[in-house]
Motif scaffolding. Structure first.
Motif, PDB file in Angstrom:
ATOM      1  N   GLN A 154      -5.708  31.500  -0.674  1.00  0.00           N
ATOM      2  CA  GLN A 154      -6.196  31.821  -1.921  1.00  0.00           C
ATOM      3  C   GLN A 154      -5.744  33.176  -2.535  1.00  0.00           C
ATOM      4  O   GLN A 154      -5.112  32.891  -3.525  1.00  0.00           O
ATOM      5  CB  GLN A 154      -7.789  31.444  -2.052  1.00  0.00           C
ATOM      6  CG  GLN A 154      -8.255  31.785  -3.243  1.00  0.00           C
ATOM      7  CD  GLN A 154      -9.895  31.364  -3.129  1.00  0.00           C
ATOM      8  OE1 GLN A 154     -10.273  31.019  -2.319  1.00  0.00           O
ATOM      9  NE2 GLN A 154     -10.588  31.990  -4.239  1.00  0.00           N
ATOM     10  N   SER A 155      -5.975  33.996  -1.847  1.00  0.00           N
ATOM     11  CA  SER A 155      -5.692  35.429  -2.226  1.00  0.00           C
ATOM     12  C   SER A 155      -4.266  35.757  -2.334  1.00  0.00           C
ATOM     13  O   SER A 155      -3.707  36.173  -3.204  1.00  0.00           O
ATOM     14  CB  SER A 155      -6.526  36.609  -1.506  1.00  0.00           C
ATOM     15  OG  SER A 155      -6.035  36.618  -0.257  1.00  0.00           O
TER      16      SER A 155
ATOM     17  N   SER B 195      -1.708  33.717  -2.500  1.00  0.00           N
ATOM     18  CA  SER B 195      -1.009  32.837  -3.416  1.00  0.00           C
ATOM     19  C   SER B 195      -1.166  33.397  -4.857  1.00  0.00           C
ATOM     20  O   SER B 195      -0.161  33.331  -5.644  1.00  0.00           O
ATOM     21  CB  SER B 195      -1.486  31.240  -3.428  1.00  0.00           C
ATOM     22  OG  SER B 195      -2.933  31.173  -3.820  1.00  0.00           O
ATOM     23  N   GLN B 196      -2.167  34.098  -5.134  1.00  0.00           N
ATOM     24  CA  GLN B 196      -2.359  34.785  -6.447  1.00  0.00           C
ATOM     25  C   GLN B 196      -1.539  35.932  -6.499  1.00  0.00           C
ATOM     26  O   GLN B 196      -0.937  36.073  -7.573  1.00  0.00           O
ATOM     27  CB  GLN B 196      -3.733  35.019  -6.613  1.00  0.00           C
ATOM     28  CG  GLN B 196      -5.166  33.830  -6.590  1.00  0.00           C
ATOM     29  CD  GLN B 196      -4.716  33.097  -8.085  1.00  0.00           C
ATOM     30  OE1 GLN B 196      -4.207  33.773  -9.162  1.00  0.00           O
ATOM     31  NE2 GLN B 196      -5.271  31.981  -8.030  1.00  0.00           N
ATOM     32  N   ASP B 197      -1.316  36.687  -5.212  1.00  0.00           N
ATOM     33  CA  ASP B 197      -0.468  37.871  -5.440  1.00  0.00           C
ATOM     34  C   ASP B 197       1.084  37.412  -5.481  1.00  0.00           C
ATOM     35  O   ASP B 197       1.664  37.952  -6.054  1.00  0.00           O
ATOM     36  CB  ASP B 197      -0.447  38.406  -3.869  1.00  0.00           C
ATOM     37  CG  ASP B 197      -1.953  39.068  -3.851  1.00  0.00           C
ATOM     38  OD1 ASP B 197      -2.721  39.152  -4.835  1.00  0.00           O
ATOM     39  OD2 ASP B 197      -2.284  39.850  -2.991  1.00  0.00           O
TER      40      ASP B 197
ATOM     41  N   VAL C  58       1.875  34.810  -7.078  1.00  0.00           N
ATOM     42  CA  VAL C  58       2.187  34.616  -8.518  1.00  0.00           C
ATOM     43  C   VAL C  58       2.401  35.879  -9.476  1.00  0.00           C
ATOM     44  O   VAL C  58       3.227  35.815 -10.508  1.00  0.00           O
ATOM     45  CB  VAL C  58       1.063  33.701  -9.214  1.00  0.00           C
ATOM     46  CG1 VAL C  58       1.113  33.539 -10.683  1.00  0.00           C
ATOM     47  CG2 VAL C  58       1.086  32.356  -8.483  1.00  0.00           C
TER      48      VAL C  58
ATOM     49  N   LEU D 139      -4.427  27.872  -4.248  1.00  0.00           N
ATOM     50  CA  LEU D 139      -3.823  28.589  -5.495  1.00  0.00           C
ATOM     51  C   LEU D 139      -4.724  27.897  -6.573  1.00  0.00           C
ATOM     52  O   LEU D 139      -5.196  28.685  -7.543  1.00  0.00           O
ATOM     53  CB  LEU D 139      -2.438  28.045  -5.723  1.00  0.00           C
ATOM     54  CG  LEU D 139      -1.785  28.649  -7.218  1.00  0.00           C
ATOM     55  CD1 LEU D 139      -1.994  30.170  -7.115  1.00  0.00           C
ATOM     56  CD2 LEU D 139      -0.508  28.029  -7.263  1.00  0.00           C
TER      57      LEU D 139
ATOM     58  N   ASP E   3      -8.019  28.890  -8.221  1.00  0.00           N
ATOM     59  CA  ASP E   3      -8.355  29.733  -9.613  1.00  0.00           C
ATOM     60  C   ASP E   3      -6.959  29.487 -10.218  1.00  0.00           C
ATOM     61  O   ASP E   3      -5.858  30.401  -9.981  1.00  0.00           O
ATOM     62  CB  ASP E   3      -8.304  31.264  -9.208  1.00  0.00           C
ATOM     63  CG  ASP E   3      -9.769  31.594  -8.561  1.00  0.00           C
ATOM     64  OD1 ASP E   3     -10.894  31.631  -8.984  1.00  0.00           O
ATOM     65  OD2 ASP E   3      -9.752  32.152  -7.507  1.00  0.00           O
TER      66      ASP E   3
ATOM     67  N   PRO F  10      -3.781  29.322 -11.945  1.00  0.00           N
ATOM     68  CA  PRO F  10      -2.947  30.482 -13.147  1.00  0.00           C
ATOM     69  C   PRO F  10      -2.652  29.546 -14.403  1.00  0.00           C
ATOM     70  O   PRO F  10      -2.112  28.479 -14.297  1.00  0.00           O
ATOM     71  CB  PRO F  10      -1.687  30.815 -11.962  1.00  0.00           C
ATOM     72  CG  PRO F  10      -1.869  30.343 -10.837  1.00  0.00           C
ATOM     73  CD  PRO F  10      -3.050  29.195 -10.772  1.00  0.00           C
TER      74      PRO F  10
ATOM     75  N   CYS G 164       0.808  27.899 -14.504  1.00  0.00           N
ATOM     76  CA  CYS G 164       1.264  26.861 -13.250  1.00  0.00           C
ATOM     77  C   CYS G 164       1.265  25.615 -14.003  1.00  0.00           C
ATOM     78  O   CYS G 164       0.021  25.112 -14.475  1.00  0.00           O
ATOM     79  CB  CYS G 164       0.244  26.989 -12.241  1.00  0.00           C
ATOM     80  SG  CYS G 164       0.539  25.584 -10.965  1.00  0.00           S
TER      81      CYS G 164
END
Length: 556
Positions: free
Chosen positions: A115-116, A118-120, A122, A150, A153, A155, A158
């Motif tokens: 989760q974290s 994948s955000q990084d 992006v 991902l 949350d 993006p 996406c």
């Protein structure tokens, strides 16, 4: 550190050509380059990745960017289905190795960091000169799980997702039946013996989870040992520490599982999503739940379900559909030609397009009879009960079905020859009977002792007397339940047409090993005890209280 772009080699082009023919991807539109990249994360860890850039005429932009997160390496075998086939058709692909795997830093702890991380990824992508403002995600199985992480949350940039055979909830798979799913041990064995991605052909195949020949006799003996946890510890040693965390957290609501469950992604996702599954996949139940939840919310979601196992459903038969979907939803230059649900009907062996799944049906009841038969008429009030004895020291075997490695549609006639299995079979059908959706079984059932499991399966018996599986379910029973009330058990979704002359069969057993950790028949923890007791299962037949309810297509 970033490497220089490398043009595709002749060997790579040959592999891509042969692979594309195998999966039906159609002709290439370009070649591509590959560039090794390191992606920094907020905690200082760097992930290893490969950027695939299509070689296009000056002024022509790529069809779009696809993000793939993978824990199985980035070698030729796994990268073809997840990056190369798309790069050779005009897409950029960023193929990232999961934390702690294949060159990526950090420690691999399945499901906890996606989760974290994948955000990084992006955030980092948006800063790159090759990023054009939007992306889609893609990948099967664990790669699909990473997409749901991902979308926990989502993006804003996406714009689409392609998720074949991908779970969103690791707790559901591991402990959702109340018994431990033993493919967690075989998967953990594979993941803790990762080969170098530039190794042999077998090491490339090892990147495809669920291949039966990768199981070792030593692991089979460990899984069969009692106490189970001690036996697995002796086999694994200090490998796969996460497996023993799984064993210690049987409650799916435990805080341990919070970071590994992404039901909230199904509530938040708004982008077009293509879901792909197989009737014999390990995660079919989760995929069908995903589709229904998203469809009910009004999300632009499409579903393909074929007659496939886990590996077959990972893209071997659906690459053209993925390309069409991405051409419309990401590249904006093509058309995905199917309605929301494209379903394979076993029995009639045909594909059918539907506006939703499941379609409207009518319930049709078959009653369990005292002569081990199924019939549309209720049995007599004085019909005697049926019973069998499950022995934990000789557990009922798993035969085909939704196993990770040995699943599929198989001849399961052997169940009828076992004394620890009840088999109820109808007379040959006088007309076609098509079922679409979730069958249900209602049982007045007791077990002595009360600590027991139930395995149910619906199969079809052909005119030669050979039985093949259709759908199934497993449940560890609550020993304190009220046994005077019907036990209502829903099986997995299915789509099957029983042809005239075939027979419907309901299989009832007390275990399915080594798919699930067996019931020991005692109040002690099934993972930490070696004490066992045979369990006598009794099913009441009289008056039609035990029945199989089929969702029947009334139009047939």
């Amino acid at each position: 550190m970033t490497g220089s772009p490398v043009k595709r080699s002749f060997a790579g082009a040959t592999l891509d050509y042969l692979g594309a023919r195998f999966v039906g991807a159609g002709p290439e539109t370009c070649s591509y380059t590959t560039q090794a990249i390191q992606i920094p994360l907020r905690d200082g860890v760097e992930l290893a990745a490969d950027l695939y850039e299509p070689e296009l005429p000056d002024g022509q932009a790529p069809a779009g960017l696809i993000l793939i997160q993978c824990c199985y390496g980035r070698g030729a075998g796994i990268s073809f289905l997840n990056a190369r086939v798309f790069a050779a058709r005009g897409f950029q692909a960023l193929f990232v190795s999961t934390r702690g795997t294949y060159g990526s830093g950090g420690i691999f702890d399945p499901g906890s960091n996606e989760q974290s991380d994948s955000q990084d990824i992006v955030v980092w992508m948006r800063q790159q000169p090759w990023y054009h403002g939007s992306f889609a995600t893609l990948g099967a199985s664990y790669l699909g799980y990473s997409q749901w992480a991902l979308l926990h949350d989502p993006p804003a940039d996406c714009v689409a997702a392609v998720i074949p055979v991908g779970p969103h909830d690791q707790a559901w798979h591991t402990w959702g039946t109340g018994s431990f799913r033993l493919d967690r041990a075989s998967w953990s064995d594979m993941m803790s013996k990762k080969e170098d991605e530039k190794g042999s052909f077998l090491s490339l195949l090892a990147n495809l989870p669920g291949l039966s020949f990768l199981r070792s006799p030593e692991l089979d003996r460990a899984v069969a040992g009692l106490p189970l946890e001690d036996s697995l510890k002796k086999y694994f040693g200090d490998r796969a520490p996460w497996l023993f965390e799984y064993l210690q957290h049987p409650d799916v609501e435990d805080i341990y599982w919070t970071s590994r469950r992404h039901q909230i992604a199904l509530d938040r996702a708004k982008i077009p999503i293509l879901l792909i599954s197989g009737w014999y996949d390990t995660f079919t139940t989760q995929t069908m739940h995903q589709f229904k939840h998203l469809h009910d919310r009004g999300v632009d979601v499409s579903l393909i379900v074929g007659p496939w196992t886990h590996v077959q459903g990972s893209g071997l038969h659906s690459t053209p559909d993925m390309l069409d979907f991405l051409a419309e939803r990401l590249a904006k230059n093509g058309k995905y030609k199917y309605p929301p649900a494209r379903i394979f009907i076993t029995g009639s062996e045909e594909w059918r397009s539907m506006p939703t799944w499941p379609p409207p049906t009518q319930p049709k009841t078959l009653y369990l009879q005292e002569n081990n038969s199924l019939a549309f008429k209720q049995p007599m009030q004085d019909a005697g009960p049926a019973f069998f004895i499950f022995d934990p020291l000789d557990p009922t075997p798993s035969i085909g079905g939704n196993q990770m490695s040995a699943g599929g549609r198989v001849d399961d006639s052997a169940y009828a020859d076992r004394s620890d299995v009840l088999v109820f079979t109808s007379e040959p059908l006088s007309e076609d009977l098509e079922i679409l959706g979730i069958p249900s079984v209602h049982l007045i059932h007791t077990s002595d002792p009360p600590f027991a499991d139930l395995f149910l399966r619906i199969s079809e018996v052909d005119d030669r007397g050979v039985s093949h599986n259709i759908t199934e379910m497993y449940k560890a029973l609550d020993p304190s339940r009220d046994t005077s009330q019907p036990l209502i058990l829903d099986l997995q979704d299915c789509a099957h047409r029983f042809r005239v002359g075939t027979r419907a069969r309901l299989i009832v057993a007390g275990g399915s090993f080594p798919m699930y950790a067996r019931s020991l028949g005692t109040a002690e923890n099934r993972l930490r005890s070696d004490k066992t007791a045979p369990q006598k299962h009794t099913i009441t037949i009289s008056g039609g209280v035990s029945q199989l309810i089929l969702p029947v297509n009334a139009a047939v």
